[in-house]
Design a protein around this motif. Sequence first.
Motif, PDB file in Angstrom:
ATOM      1  N   PRO A  53       0.846  -1.047   0.051  1.00 21.09           N
ATOM      2  CA  PRO A  53      -0.017  -0.168  -0.119  1.00 21.09           C
ATOM      3  C   PRO A  53       0.915   1.573  -0.220  1.00 21.09           C
ATOM      4  CG  PRO A  53      -0.119  -1.127   2.073  1.00 21.09           C
ATOM      5  CD  PRO A  53       0.486  -2.030   1.225  1.00 21.09           C
ATOM      6  N   TYR A  54       2.136   1.214   0.629  1.00 23.12           N
ATOM      7  CA  TYR A  54       2.921   2.388   0.605  1.00 23.12           C
ATOM      8  C   TYR A  54       3.326   2.791  -0.952  1.00 23.12           C
ATOM      9  CZ  TYR A  54       6.497   5.782   1.754  1.00 23.12           C
ATOM     10  OH  TYR A  54       6.998   6.811   1.786  1.00 23.12           O
ATOM     11  N   LEU A  55       3.260   1.828  -1.901  1.00 20.96           N
ATOM     12  CA  LEU A  55       3.467   2.121  -3.328  1.00 20.96           C
ATOM     13  C   LEU A  55       2.496   3.344  -3.764  1.00 20.96           C
ATOM     14  CD1 LEU A  55       4.210  -1.219  -4.818  1.00 20.96           C
ATOM     15  CD2 LEU A  55       5.874   0.628  -4.278  1.00 20.96           C
ATOM     16  N   LEU A  56       1.584   3.254  -3.219  1.00 21.69           N
ATOM     17  CA  LEU A  56       0.455   4.370  -3.534  1.00 21.69           C
ATOM     18  C   LEU A  56       0.897   5.874  -3.057  1.00 21.69           C
ATOM     19  CD1 LEU A  56      -3.048   2.517  -3.142  1.00 21.69           C
ATOM     20  CD2 LEU A  56      -1.662   2.995  -5.177  1.00 21.69           C
ATOM     21  N   SER A  57       1.790   5.815  -2.165  1.00 26.74           N
ATOM     22  CA  SER A  57       2.183   6.983  -1.469  1.00 26.74           C
ATOM     23  C   SER A  57       2.712   8.315  -2.535  1.00 26.74           C
ATOM     24  CB  SER A  57       3.176   6.862  -0.423  1.00 26.74           C
ATOM     25  OG  SER A  57       4.330   6.537  -1.189  1.00 26.74           O
ATOM     26  N   ILE A  58       3.029   7.681  -3.899  1.00 20.08           N
ATOM     27  CA  ILE A  58       3.312   8.715  -4.615  1.00 20.08           C
ATOM     28  C   ILE A  58       2.289   9.709  -5.158  1.00 20.08           C
ATOM     29  CG2 ILE A  58       2.917   7.073  -6.699  1.00 20.08           C
ATOM     30  CD1 ILE A  58       5.961   9.205  -6.178  1.00 20.08           C
ATOM     31  N   VAL A  59       0.968   8.968  -5.208  1.00 16.95           N
ATOM     32  CA  VAL A  59      -0.259   9.808  -5.561  1.00 16.95           C
ATOM     33  C   VAL A  59      -0.056  11.269  -4.767  1.00 16.95           C
ATOM     34  CG1 VAL A  59      -2.888   9.892  -5.422  1.00 16.95           C
ATOM     35  CG2 VAL A  59      -1.636   7.712  -6.197  1.00 16.95           C
ATOM     36  N   PRO A  60       0.052  11.188  -3.499  1.00 22.21           N
ATOM     37  CA  PRO A  60      -0.183  12.513  -2.742  1.00 22.21           C
ATOM     38  C   PRO A  60       0.850  13.425  -3.225  1.00 22.21           C
ATOM     39  CG  PRO A  60      -0.248  10.650  -1.099  1.00 22.21           C
ATOM     40  CD  PRO A  60       0.134  10.122  -2.228  1.00 22.21           C
ATOM     41  N   SER A  61       2.025  12.911  -3.626  1.00 22.44           N
ATOM     42  CA  SER A  61       3.005  13.721  -4.014  1.00 22.44           C
ATOM     43  C   SER A  61       3.028  14.575  -5.044  1.00 22.44           C
ATOM     44  CB  SER A  61       4.541  12.990  -3.930  1.00 22.44           C
ATOM     45  OG  SER A  61       4.778  12.912  -2.760  1.00 22.44           O
ATOM     46  N   LEU A  62       2.289  13.590  -6.128  1.00 21.65           N
ATOM     47  CA  LEU A  62       1.737  14.061  -7.593  1.00 21.65           C
ATOM     48  C   LEU A  62       0.778  15.002  -7.232  1.00 21.65           C
ATOM     49  CD1 LEU A  62       1.926  10.813  -9.331  1.00 21.65           C
ATOM     50  CD2 LEU A  62       3.575  12.730  -9.449  1.00 21.65           C
ATOM     51  N   LEU A  63      -0.134  14.678  -6.502  1.00 16.91           N
ATOM     52  CA  LEU A  63      -1.209  15.923  -6.444  1.00 16.91           C
ATOM     53  C   LEU A  63      -0.832  17.340  -5.568  1.00 16.91           C
ATOM     54  CD1 LEU A  63      -4.069  13.799  -4.707  1.00 16.91           C
ATOM     55  CD2 LEU A  63      -4.195  14.946  -6.999  1.00 16.91           C
ATOM     56  N   GLY A  64       0.381  16.990  -4.877  1.00 21.01           N
ATOM     57  CA  GLY A  64       0.942  18.132  -4.307  1.00 21.01           C
ATOM     58  C   GLY A  64       1.699  19.176  -5.204  1.00 21.01           C
ATOM     59  N   LEU A  65       2.362  18.412  -6.187  1.00 20.73           N
ATOM     60  CA  LEU A  65       2.996  18.975  -7.258  1.00 20.73           C
ATOM     61  C   LEU A  65       2.011  19.609  -8.151  1.00 20.73           C
ATOM     62  CD1 LEU A  65       5.903  16.657  -8.180  1.00 20.73           C
ATOM     63  CD2 LEU A  65       6.271  18.951  -7.174  1.00 20.73           C
ATOM     64  N   LEU A  66       0.875  19.072  -8.446  1.00 20.12           N
ATOM     65  CA  LEU A  66      -0.098  19.714  -9.474  1.00 20.12           C
ATOM     66  C   LEU A  66      -0.860  20.753  -8.965  1.00 20.12           C
ATOM     67  CD1 LEU A  66      -1.739  16.295 -10.773  1.00 20.12           C
ATOM     68  CD2 LEU A  66      -0.274  18.033 -12.086  1.00 20.12           C
ATOM     69  N   SER A  67      -0.656  21.017  -7.620  1.00 20.20           N
ATOM     70  CA  SER A  67      -1.578  22.036  -6.845  1.00 20.20           C
ATOM     71  C   SER A  67      -0.688  23.685  -7.077  1.00 20.20           C
ATOM     72  CB  SER A  67      -1.693  21.882  -5.382  1.00 20.20           C
ATOM     73  OG  SER A  67      -0.338  21.818  -4.469  1.00 20.20           O
ATOM     74  N   PHE A  68       0.776  23.334  -7.136  1.00 15.89           N
ATOM     75  CA  PHE A  68       1.562  24.588  -7.529  1.00 15.89           C
ATOM     76  C   PHE A  68       1.264  25.294  -8.468  1.00 15.89           C
ATOM     77  CE2 PHE A  68       4.823  22.032  -4.638  1.00 15.89           C
ATOM     78  CZ  PHE A  68       4.029  22.069  -3.568  1.00 15.89           C
ATOM     79  N   PRO A  69       1.261  25.288  -9.577  1.00 16.00           N
ATOM     80  CA  PRO A  69       1.310  26.109 -10.759  1.00 16.00           C
ATOM     81  C   PRO A  69       0.102  27.016 -10.244  1.00 16.00           C
ATOM     82  CG  PRO A  69       1.519  23.789 -11.918  1.00 16.00           C
ATOM     83  CD  PRO A  69       1.064  23.663 -10.159  1.00 16.00           C
ATOM     84  N   ARG A  70      -0.968  26.908 -10.111  1.00 15.49           N
ATOM     85  CA  ARG A  70      -2.262  27.884 -10.083  1.00 15.49           C
ATOM     86  C   ARG A  70      -2.719  27.833  -8.577  1.00 15.49           C
ATOM     87  NH1 ARG A  70      -5.063  29.089 -14.705  1.00 15.49           N
ATOM     88  NH2 ARG A  70      -3.938  28.366 -16.680  1.00 15.49           N
ATOM     89  N   ASN A  71      -1.700  27.502  -7.769  1.00 14.22           N
ATOM     90  CA  ASN A  71      -2.314  27.779  -6.290  1.00 14.22           C
ATOM     91  C   ASN A  71      -3.653  27.014  -5.930  1.00 14.22           C
ATOM     92  OD1 ASN A  71       0.351  29.112  -5.791  1.00 14.22           O
ATOM     93  ND2 ASN A  71      -0.645  30.887  -5.613  1.00 14.22           N
TER      94      ASN A  71
END
Length: 159
Positions: A53-71
């Motif tokens: 299940p820890y393999l899915l921990s990449i999802v929150p990091s990607l969502l975090g990166l996606l949130s940055f360009p337009r806040n």
Amino acid sequence: MHYQMSVTLKYEIKKLIYVHLVLWLLLVAKMSVGHLRLLSNDQVAMPYQWEYPYLLSIVPSLLGLLSFPRNNISYLVLSMISMGLFSIAPLIYGSMEMFPAAQQLCHHGKAYRFLFGFSAVSAMYLVLVLAVQVHAWQLHYSKKLLDSWFTSTQEKKRK
């Protein structure tokens, strides 16, 4: 002030995401070698259950990166919530799953799983401690960033 704080917090979170990515890639490599039996079980043990299940921990990091360009507040909130589910929860389960093996190693000096000659439970607890710290700081900075964005949004609405 909000813009400078936002830039600084984004930079800190990105650094933590890159550290998480390195840990994640090491875990993927270990799991792949274990499953594909590229090395003997004496060299690389089969993965613990918490690692899947820890393999899915990449999802929150990607969502975090996606949130940055337009806040994007929504993506940042989803990142924080999913971090608890996909990152922190498997790490808590992993600490409980590996505890009997760690206890056996401490009391009797016996290890049954190995990672390149080292006790697998010792190596994985080290990874677990690093991952907990990375995710805790990531959540801390994400919360501060969310507060900054929210305050900025409220000020824009007042004007």
